[in-house]
Design a protein around this motif. Sequence first.
Motif, mmCIF file in Angstrom:
data_model
loop_
_atom_site.group_PDB
_atom_site.id
_atom_site.type_symbol
_atom_site.label_atom_id
_atom_site.label_comp_id
_atom_site.label_asym_id
_atom_site.label_seq_id
_atom_site.Cartn_x
_atom_site.Cartn_y
_atom_site.Cartn_z
ATOM 1 N N ARG A 274 0.848 -1.193 0.000
ATOM 2 C CA ARG A 274 0.000 0.000 0.000
ATOM 3 C C ARG A 274 0.884 1.244 0.000
ATOM 4 N NH1 ARG A 274 -4.500 -0.807 4.597
ATOM 5 N NH2 ARG A 274 -4.884 1.358 3.967
ATOM 6 N N GLU B 49 -5.609 -6.923 -2.508
ATOM 7 C CA GLU B 49 -5.983 -5.512 -2.413
ATOM 8 C C GLU B 49 -5.428 -4.864 -1.147
ATOM 9 O OE1 GLU B 49 -10.001 -2.698 -2.245
ATOM 10 O OE2 GLU B 49 -10.155 -4.828 -2.780
ATOM 11 N N GLN B 50 -5.492 -5.598 -0.035
ATOM 12 C CA GLN B 50 -5.015 -5.064 1.239
ATOM 13 C C GLN B 50 -3.595 -5.533 1.562
ATOM 14 O OE1 GLN B 50 -6.595 -2.799 3.085
ATOM 15 N NE2 GLN B 50 -8.249 -2.770 1.574
#
Length: 234
Positions: free
Chosen positions: A47, A109-110
């Motif tokens: 991220r 995604e995370q």
Amino acid sequence: MKLTALTPLTLLFLITPLLAQEQVAQDSKAKSIVLFDGTKTTEWEGREELWSFENGEIVGRTSDENPIQMNTFLVWSGDMPENFELTLWFKIEGGNSGVQYRSIVVNQEQYSVGGYQADIDFANTYAGILYEERGRGILAHRGQNVTIQSDGKLAVEKFADTKNIGKSVHPGQWNEFRIVADGNHIQHFINGTKTVDVIDEQTEKAATDGVMALQLHRGPAMTVRFKNISLSKL
């Protein structure tokens, strides 16, 4: 003073050890893989709002204003060998972190990851233990020789006092973490001190390969830094 000429056999005797040492050094260098040297950033994925590259370091930060809802990781996308010795330096400022290895990405995604983890924490309670993220939990505390039996039960022997091991860890300062994974044998070392020694015989759960990743733990604001990350194939 009388000088004695060296025979070819004597010269060979003198030179052979030097050549052998040079070959060992070349073989070791050939097996070495640099994951991060302060400039190599393209093979890391995570991220972007949480991870950055600063002054030759990988830096992960969370904040109290915008806390993360789950543990998240910076994943190295290169090919990890099955058996290796991984060495890196870390500095933690608050909170909890860790180094994943032989792991899997469970939420792309995370950037959520599960698998073996060499734990790091600022409170110096868990630094050096073997934890399995999203799996079997704590597999070895500091100072333990553990055999994870085929049924999942832990056979534990103490080889050192956890408090004495903790004295070799320096929260808020740079520390060297070395992880050795050779077959089902796993060892962790911090600043040269062995923290755990594990044999994993639970074959249906023991990982033999997978990704390497760095953790940011949910909870209070924290900062963790990593540098000089490399591994050698075993």
